[in-house]
Design an enzyme around this catalytic site. Structure first.
Site, PDB file in Angstrom:
ATOM      1  N   GLU B  51       0.862  -1.182   0.000  1.00  0.00           N
ATOM      2  CA  GLU B  51       0.000   0.000   0.000  1.00  0.00           C
ATOM      3  C   GLU B  51       0.892   1.222   0.000  1.00  0.00           C
ATOM      4  OE1 GLU B  51      -3.609  -1.903   2.704  1.00  0.00           O
ATOM      5  OE2 GLU B  51      -2.509  -0.154   3.408  1.00  0.00           O
ATOM      6  N   ASP B  62      -6.208   8.835  10.561  1.00  0.00           N
ATOM      7  CA  ASP B  62      -4.857   8.390  10.907  1.00  0.00           C
ATOM      8  C   ASP B  62      -4.400   8.888  12.264  1.00  0.00           C
ATOM      9  OD1 ASP B  62      -3.863   6.785   8.692  1.00  0.00           O
ATOM     10  OD2 ASP B  62      -4.174   8.601   7.499  1.00  0.00           O
TER      11      ASP B  62
END
Lengths: 403, 275
Positions: B51, B62
């Site tokens: 990724e 995040d």
């Protein structure tokens, strides 16, 4: 964009106002956002919920707020008759509490015990902390570290009200960063936490429900105007950060196409400098914080930090319904710089004996231009959405005065 | 449609009787050249799928590690087109390792879904995970992808209900990314037993391999998660090596540190042969 059948039909079932709005959230939050929508639909039809909020608005907030004929201001500009909708007289000093009450009552219906909120100027944080104190709920307020510094009185108020303040230093430490952090907290504590969003933005159904709760402003103004003048106003006007006070004033007039809807964005040091908060006049459509709307952004789709003298307008986005009203031409959106807002602040204080918050000072500063486009026998309502007590320190600093 | 790189990779991993190692790094952290070397180090040390993070100013999902990685990348001037160029460079001599672009919707929307799909296909991107583009909102992107072999990788979480998983599965391809904990990236770890049921349901309803991520940092944790998942995603632990190397003043060591962690993780996963 084609004109819709009715202006009041939005949002659609996907939470869209034309192409704007929607539900752009992480999957963890999707079930909760959908549940909130169901709960809100049920609450809107529940007489007990409606009468509870009505009672609190009346006896706790102090509604209806007066509709005041600003005589000297009207004379000063020599144009239309100017009325102020006095939402600065609400408990906690701004329109924010109208919405907080509604959302906290929804949270309690959903069995949530912990309330989180983001705040810029601190008005929404204070309003949320106030309502949480009233109902004995735990309250956590995320506030940009920069704002914690420039809004000390409100930080103190929130602490006294029992809220926990989390200063956010990521990014530039302003409202958008506080909102990011609130979303991170929500994702982490989704089981017991309700996020009270302070403006008419975020994922559906927030823009709709915040608008509906704030529409008490426009509904009152409309009936007060009919009572006083026996007719509708020719224009209604408000400052715009995320746009909740403006949409609350506009929405009850939205089907009355003879009524001009005028929003005033903060253009900070001037749009040409790049240091401003005017998403509609200086931004482009994009996706942030759960909705598609106009945003300040770079050519690569990165969000640009907003700038405004007013912490409450210092946000790079705008509620999606305003984006829609702009593109369809139903509402007009003007801008006002920091410097002009300071002039508006002083003008209102001297002429009317009302110290406005720096946010509505942006609308006040544009009154002159708007009045020039109107006749003497016309009527304009401006929402005085907050009082200026919280701003006296920063105004003094900008004017080079010592307190 | 011919067999995609993602499907081929899961076939291979399944034949070897183990779970896939899915690794994440932020493109351009701290610069694109280092990222290229890190990509090669990941591939050479057993990462099955990579990724590639695309930085965004407002990464709402995040935790601090990936937030800071994004800030470092943006500070270095990384644009979405740079991320695609990095993928293309890697793809020049690697035709097999699936590359997934992971990020947020706005930069992709701003470039335009159609233009992005064309550029991503040209760069050899096999799928994307756009965190704030749930099934309700990714219709236009899927239309743009339909002309190419790009998968929309969807997320399932512990809050995803029985009813909702069908919605998540509809139109998903490649694999499903199961977020093990309600929280942001890099936050606390989950007990595999607590999510076993959710992962099995996601696999059953979607018919896709299910990779589990969030909170997996060590070989031991990866091996434990491999018992219930088709793949294990590790992100913040890789990104932390960038930070610590920068703080130690040894940015040259970033690729080797990342490679060493990939080796440890893939070694742990190799030991979980279930056949």
């Amino acid at each position: 964009m084609n004109k819709p059948n009715t202006w009041a039909q939005w949002p659609d079932e996907k939470g869209r106002f034309g192409e704007f709005g929607g539900r752009y959230v992480a999957e963890t939050l999707m079930p909760l956002v959908l549940e909130l929508e169901d709960e809100y639909r049920a609450a809107k039809k529940d007489p007990a919920f409606l009468s509870q909020i009505d009672d609190l608005w009346r006896n706790y907030v102090g509604r209806p707020s007066p509709l005041y004929h600003a005589e000297r201001m009207s004379e000063h500009f020599g144009g239309p008759k100017i009325y102020f909708k006095r939402d600065e007289l609400n408990h906690t000093g701004a329109h924010k509490i109208n919405n907080c009450l509604g959302q906290v009552l929804l949270a309690m219906r959903m069995g949530k015990k912990r309330i989180i909120a983001e705040t810029g100027a601190g008005q929404h944080g204070v309003a949320t902390a106030t309502v949480c104190a009233r109902f004995g709920l735990k309250c956590v307020v995320f506030m940009g570290a920069t704002d914690v510094e420039r809004q000390k009185p409100n930080v103190f108020r929130m602490k006294m009200l029992g809220a926990e303040i989390v200063p956010v230093s990521s990014g530039t430490g302003t409202l958008k960063d506080a909102m990011n952090e609130a979303l991170r907290d929500w994702v982490t504590n989704v089981h017991d936490t309700f996020y009270v969003i302070g403006t008419a933005a975020g994922p559906h159904p927030y823009p709709e429900l915040v608008r509906d709760f704030q529409s008490v402003i426009g509904q009152e103004a409309k009936s007060q105007m009919m009572e006083r003048e026996g007719r509708l106003p020719d224009a209604v006007m408000a400052c715009i950060g995320g746009g909740s006070n403006a949409i609350g004033l506009f929405h009850p007039f939205i089907e009355d196409e003879g009524v001009r809807l005028i929003g005033v964005e903060a253009s900070g040091h001037g749009i040409e400098t790049g240091q401003h908060a005017a998403a509609l006049n200086g931004g482009k459509p994009g996706i942030l914080h759960g909705n598609k709307t106009y945003l300040l952004q770079t050519d690569d789709g990165q969000i640009i930090d907003a700038h405004s003298i007013s912490a409450g307008l210092d946000y790079p986005g705008i509620g999606p319904e305003h984006a829609f009203l702009r593109d369809t031409g139903r509402a007009e959106y003007l801008t006002c710089t920091d410097k002009e807002a300071l002039e508006g602040f002083q003008l209102c204080t001297r002429l009317e004996g009302i110290i406005p918050a720096l946010e509505p000072a942006h609308a006040i500063a544009r009154l002159g231009d708007v009045c020039e486009t109107m006749d003497k026998d016309q009527i304009l309502i401006m929402n005085l959405c907050g009082r200026g007590d919280k701003d006296i320190f920063s105004v003094a600093e900008h004017l080079g005065m010592e307190i | 449609m011919p067999t995609s790189r993602i499907t081929a990779r899961f076939d291979k991993v399944r034949a070897e009787g183990r779970a896939a190692l899915v690794s994440y790094i932020m493109a351009g952290d701290p610069d694109l050249e280092t990222s290229y070397k890190a990509l090669c180090a990941l591939r050479d040390n057993g990462a099955d799928i990579i990724e590639l993070g695309a930085p965004f100013t407002d990464p709402m999902a995040d935790g601090p590690a990936i937030q800071r990685a994004g800030q470092r990348s943006l500070k270095a001037g990384t644009k979405l087109t740079d991320v695609l160029a990095l993928a293309k460079r890697f793809r020049e001599d690697d035709k097999d390792t699936p590359l997934i672009l992971m990020g947020y919707a706005n930069p992709v929307f701003h470039l335009g879904y159609g233009a992005f799909a064309d550029a991503a296909a040209d760069a050899g991107i096999d799928g994307t995970i756009l965190v704030d583009l749930p099934p309700e909102e990714d219709h236009e992107l899927r239309e743009a992808y339909a002309r190419h072999e790009i998968s929309v990788i969807r997320l399932a979480t512990p809050t995803t209900t029985d009813k909702r998983i069908a919605k998540v599965a509809e139109g998903a391809s490649g694999f499903l990314y199961y977020v093990a904990v309600a929280g942001v990236t890099g936050s606390g770890s989950a007990d595999p037993e607590d999510i076993r049921e959710g992962v099995e349901r996601a696999r059953r309803v979607s018919g896709l391999p299910v990779c589990v991520g969030f909170g997996v940092r060590t070989g031991e944790q990866a091996a434990a998660m491999a018992a219930i998942a088709d793949g294990v995603v590790v992100g913040s632990a890789f990104v932390d090596h960038v930070r610590t190397s920068l703080e130690a003043g040894t940015p040259d060591e970033i690729p080797s540190k990342i490679g060493a962690l990939a080796a440890e993780l893939s070694g742990a996963l190799a030991d979980t042969r279930r056949n």
